[in-house]
Every structure is written in structure tokens, then in C-alpha cells.
Scaffold this active site. Structure first.
Site, mmCIF file in Angstrom:
data_model
loop_
_atom_site.group_PDB
_atom_site.id
_atom_site.type_symbol
_atom_site.label_atom_id
_atom_site.label_comp_id
_atom_site.label_asym_id
_atom_site.label_seq_id
_atom_site.Cartn_x
_atom_site.Cartn_y
_atom_site.Cartn_z
ATOM 1 N N ASP A 259 -0.576 3.241 8.019
ATOM 2 C CA ASP A 259 -1.022 2.107 7.198
ATOM 3 C C ASP A 259 -2.495 2.304 6.804
ATOM 4 O O ASP A 259 -2.876 2.139 5.645
ATOM 5 C CB ASP A 259 -0.826 0.812 8.012
ATOM 6 C CG ASP A 259 -1.262 -0.415 7.263
ATOM 7 O OD1 ASP A 259 -0.514 -0.894 6.410
ATOM 8 O OD2 ASP A 259 -2.395 -0.893 7.517
ATOM 9 N N LYS B 35 -4.220 3.024 3.037
ATOM 10 C CA LYS B 35 -5.315 2.182 2.532
ATOM 11 C C LYS B 35 -6.527 3.051 2.182
ATOM 12 O O LYS B 35 -7.216 2.802 1.187
ATOM 13 C CB LYS B 35 -5.683 1.128 3.576
ATOM 14 C CG LYS B 35 -4.590 0.061 3.739
ATOM 15 C CD LYS B 35 -4.854 -0.800 4.959
ATOM 16 C CE LYS B 35 -3.855 -1.938 5.063
ATOM 17 N NZ LYS B 35 -3.895 -2.612 6.373
ATOM 18 N N GLY C 95 -2.274 -10.764 7.817
ATOM 19 C CA GLY C 95 -1.800 -12.127 8.052
ATOM 20 C C GLY C 95 -1.399 -12.779 6.742
ATOM 21 O O GLY C 95 -1.824 -12.399 5.662
ATOM 22 N N GLU D 115 3.375 -4.318 10.415
ATOM 23 C CA GLU D 115 4.375 -3.974 9.406
ATOM 24 C C GLU D 115 5.772 -4.170 10.010
ATOM 25 O O GLU D 115 5.926 -4.249 11.230
ATOM 26 C CB GLU D 115 4.218 -2.509 8.996
ATOM 27 C CG GLU D 115 2.889 -2.191 8.352
ATOM 28 C CD GLU D 115 2.643 -2.988 7.085
ATOM 29 O OE1 GLU D 115 3.412 -2.857 6.136
ATOM 30 O OE2 GLU D 115 1.654 -3.756 7.047
ATOM 31 N N LYS E 72 0.825 -1.226 0.000
ATOM 32 C CA LYS E 72 0.000 0.000 0.000
ATOM 33 C C LYS E 72 0.846 1.256 0.000
ATOM 34 O O LYS E 72 0.428 2.301 -0.511
ATOM 35 C CB LYS E 72 -0.977 0.021 1.184
ATOM 36 C CG LYS E 72 -0.363 -0.285 2.529
ATOM 37 C CD LYS E 72 -0.765 -1.640 2.987
ATOM 38 C CE LYS E 72 0.223 -2.189 3.996
ATOM 39 N NZ LYS E 72 -0.147 -3.485 4.509
ATOM 40 N N GLY F 88 2.311 -11.933 12.893
ATOM 41 C CA GLY F 88 2.585 -11.549 11.499
ATOM 42 C C GLY F 88 1.632 -10.498 10.961
ATOM 43 O O GLY F 88 1.515 -10.327 9.748
ATOM 44 N N ILE G 254 -9.517 -9.419 2.406
ATOM 45 C CA ILE G 254 -10.890 -9.068 2.007
ATOM 46 C C ILE G 254 -10.917 -8.545 0.567
ATOM 47 O O ILE G 254 -10.136 -7.651 0.239
ATOM 48 C CB ILE G 254 -11.464 -7.961 2.937
ATOM 49 C CG1 ILE G 254 -11.378 -8.407 4.398
ATOM 50 C CG2 ILE G 254 -12.894 -7.628 2.564
ATOM 51 C CD1 ILE G 254 -11.778 -7.315 5.374
HETATM 52 N N1 HSE Z 1 0.081 -4.220 9.081
HETATM 53 C C1 HSE Z 1 -1.130 -4.381 8.350
HETATM 54 C C2 HSE Z 1 -2.279 -4.544 9.320
HETATM 55 C C3 HSE Z 1 -1.022 -5.580 7.455
HETATM 56 O O1 HSE Z 1 -2.021 -4.755 10.522
HETATM 57 O O2 HSE Z 1 -3.430 -4.441 8.932
HETATM 58 C C4 HSE Z 1 -2.146 -5.737 6.477
HETATM 59 O O3 HSE Z 1 -2.196 -4.679 5.576
#
Ligand code: HSE
Length: 375
Positions: free
Chosen positions: A181, A185, A282, A170, A85, A167, A116
Site C-alpha cells: 500500500d 502511494k 479511515g 485494506e 491507489k 476500518g 491529507i
Molecule cells: N489501508 C490504508 C492505510 C488505507 O492503512 O493507510 C488508507 O489508504
């Protein structure tokens, strides 16, 4: 279809694993600095120069060299699929233009909403309806932290460490907790939904880094939970957009979004609200969304962005009341801005008179360790 994967980290290795038994898509090459399989290389020209490779999946992250690699792949006629992104929100217009010139596909569904299929549906909705508003909970890491703080009384640090271990976060989790983040998005969704390309840095953004138990308790007493929410509204000329922690009453859709789940919605003029909820982060959910994009390329789909992608500025004229907590001993708010003083504990808390998101941003800039949320 032969593909190459750039970067065999959490998501890239997920794509590789999921495609091992796939009869339609063959991973011919993997570019990674840790080359340890015979299909691996550290030289991009092994991919750009291979005419058998139809599409390239980028899961390296970061801006550079991801942007230069993306351009090289597209300029050599490869379709380009990315979950990055940061890359798309900064260079999406250039990459879309290059893809058009070279008759290559440029898709990035996994860059917003993890697993999604939000952006792909938003692109379809745009062609038959006028999108008026969109937003949601677009970051799994912060939702995990907020949910754990609300439901298990966990500390911010412990919940963040868990999200990293699972996981979701970032590489540098400050982009999760500071809202960047989500900001990126949201910028992607505005571009896909209405063809308005917003520079991410122009979106007023508040994170959860400074949240405390006091804030969680305040929301609980109001029978609400805190979620990090993205919001955009599209007027004829103006576009309002922001990212901010926000209180949602128990029983609302947002309050039921638990752990790392995301909730992404849009409102169309004809259709009303549509909402998608599911795994927002994930390894395998995100990898599955990338593979959906590869199948979209096989079906002949080439773009998520519309042909016209105009760069626009964000306007913030609307006024809202905010909850603001200032660390004790810090300057207080101007009297005119205070609607209600909440009882003091180790900090000073206020409900403000209606003010614009830009005015709230100015308070945060003056007092960076404050916590600000929309009520
Ligand atoms: N670090 C991002 C989150 C990963 O936690 O949503 C998915 O884009």
C-alpha cells in the site's frame, strides 16, 4: 453537480453520508452489488448513459473491474475521482490519457495520505518549484500497529485486528503489512511530484509482517521508534525510491506520528521541506478528501499528474546500514556484510556494513522470514 458512487463499502458509504446534507453535490446513482436503495444499480450503463451525471467517484477498490469501469466512465465524458491507489499506480497513465482525450478530470488525492491533501498540494508545488525528495509515513494500519507495539506493548496480531476493526486496513491487510500500500502511494507521489511514473513493483519494499518484540526493544534502547517509511530522491537522471521500516529518534517529526496518523512531506529546491500530517486512513477523513476533489472539479481543475508522465526505472546505488534479524538456525550473513553482531536471544541480529537497498532485498528474498530495517 450530480455524481455517482461506484462501491458502497467503508469509504463509499462515508462519501454518501457526508454528501447527504450537501447543497452543491447530489449523489444521483450508486453502483453496488448489494442494491437496496432506489438510487442504486448494478448496471454501469445507468451511470455512463446518464448525461445528468457529471462525475463518478470510485471506491470499489481492486484492479478489475475498477479499471474497465473507470475507462467507461471517462470515455463517456464523466470526471473520475478515485481513492484506489492500486488502480492509479498500475493504470494511471492510461486513465490520465483517456481523461485528457475526453476533456474529463481525473483526480485521486485520497489515494495517498487518506484525508491529507498531500497530492493536491504536491501538484501545486510542482508548478512553481523543483521537487528534490519526498516521502513519509503513508500507511495508517502499519503506523497503528507499530505505535501500539511501542507504547502499549501490544502484540502484532492484536494491534492488526484493532486496525482492521477501525476500518484502516485494506480488505486484504497483507498489502498494508507487506508495504505494498505504501509502495503504491509512493509511486503516485513520484508521478504527481516530478512526472516520473514508477511501476510499483520496481520499488524495493520491506514490510513489517515479521517484526517482533526484540526489534521494538532494540529501537527503544536506541531511544528511537520504528515507522514504515517511504522515501524517494530525484537526481537529474536517477530516481532512488524505497519503502522500509526505519528507526526514527525520539523527538523527530516521525516519532511523534501516532496511531493511524500519516506524515507526508516533500522538499522543494526553493521552499525546503513541507510536511503534512493528519488522518491517513479511515472512512470520513478519506471521504472528505474525495469531496475536496469534487470541489476541485467544480473549480475546473482536471489533473494531478503533469502532462509529461515518463515511465522510469528506480536506481539503488546509495549504501546504508541495516538492522537484520534472522530466525535462529537460519543461515547467517556473510562475514563481510556484518558490522556488528547484536546479542542473540531466540534469533540472530546484526547491524550490517553499508550495502544497497537491492542487496538488502536479496537477503530478504533468500530468507523471507527475516526482519530488515534501516537504522
Ligand atoms: N489501508 C490504508 C492505510 C488505507 O492503512 O493507510 C488508507 O489508504
Amino acid at each position: 453537480m450530480n455524481i455517482a458512487i461506484l462501491g458502497l463499502g467503508t469509504i463509499g458509504s462515508g462519501v454518501y453520508e457526508l454528501l447527504k446534507a450537501n447543497q452543491d453535490i447530489n449523489v444521483k446513482r450508486v453502483l453496488d452489488i448489494r442494491a437496496w436503495m432506489d438510487i442504486m444499480t448494478t448496471d454501469l450503463s445507468d451511470i455512463t448513459g446518464d448525461s445528468d451525471i457529471d462525475a463518478v467517484v470510485e471506491t470499489m477498490g481492486g484492479l478489475h473491474p475498477a479499471y474497465e469501469y473507470a475507462l467507461s466512465c471517462i470515455n463517456s465524458g464523466k470526471s473520475f475521482i478515485t481513492a484506489n491507489k492500486y488502480l492509479v499506480s498500475e493504470y494511471g497513465r492510461e486513465l490520465a490519457a483517456a481523461a485528457k482525450t475526453h476533456h474529463a478530470a481525473f483526480l485521486f488525492s485520497a489515494a495517498c495520505g487518506g484525508g491529507i491533501p498531500y497530492l493536491s498540494n504536491l501538484a501545486k508545488a510542482r508548478s512553481t518549484d523543483k521537487i528534490k525528495e519526498l516521502g513519509g509515513i503513508l500507511n495508517g494500519t502499519t503506523n497503528y500497529i507499530l505505535d501500539k507495539m511501542h507504547t502499549s506493548g501490544e502484540s502484532y496480531d492484536a494491534a492488526l485486528a484493532e486496525a482492521q476493526k477501525l476500518g484502516y486496513a485494506e480488505r486484504d491487510p497483507s498489502s498494508d503489512v507487506d508495504g505494498l500500500d505504501t509502495q503504491r502511494k509512493l509511486a503516485l507521489a513520484c508521478g504527481v511530484g516530478v512526472g516520473r511514473f514508477i511501476k510499483p513493483a520496481d520499488i524495493p519494499t520491506f514490510g513489517i509482517r515479521n517484526i517482533s518484540r526484540d526489534d521494538i526493544m532494540y529501537a527503544s534502547k536506541q531511544n528511537a521508534v520504528i515507522r514504515l517509511a517511504a522515501y524517494a530522491r530525484f537526481g537529474a537522471d536517477a530516481t532512488e525510491a524505497f519503502v522500509i521500516p526505519r528507526m526514527f529518534k525520539q523527538g523527530s517529526a516521525e516519532s511523534s506520528i501516532r496511531l493511524n496518523l500519516n506524515y507526508a512531506w516533500y522538499t522543494g529546491e526553493q521552499t525546503g521541506i513541507f510536511a503534512f500530517s493528519g488522518q491517513g486512513a479511515g472512512r470520513f477523513p478519506t471521504a472528505a478528501n474525495i469531496i475536496r476533489d469534487l470541489y476541485a472539479v467544480k473549480r475546473g481543475e482536471t489533473a494531478l499528474y503533469p502532462e509529461q508522465l515518463a515511465q522510469i526505472n528506480v536506481s539503488t546505488d546509495e549504501k546504508y546500514s541495516f538492522y537484520i534479524r534472522l530466525p535462529f538456525g537460519k543461515e547467517t550473513l556473510p562475514e563481510a556484510a556484518i558490522k556488528e553482531k547484536l546479542s542473540a536471544s531466540d534469533s540472530m541480529r546484526f547491524i550490517t556494513e553499508p550495502m544497497t537497498v537491492s542487496q538488502a532485498s536479496q537477503i530478504r528474498e533468500a530468507i523471507p522470514d527475516s526482519f530488515i530495517m534501516l537504522i
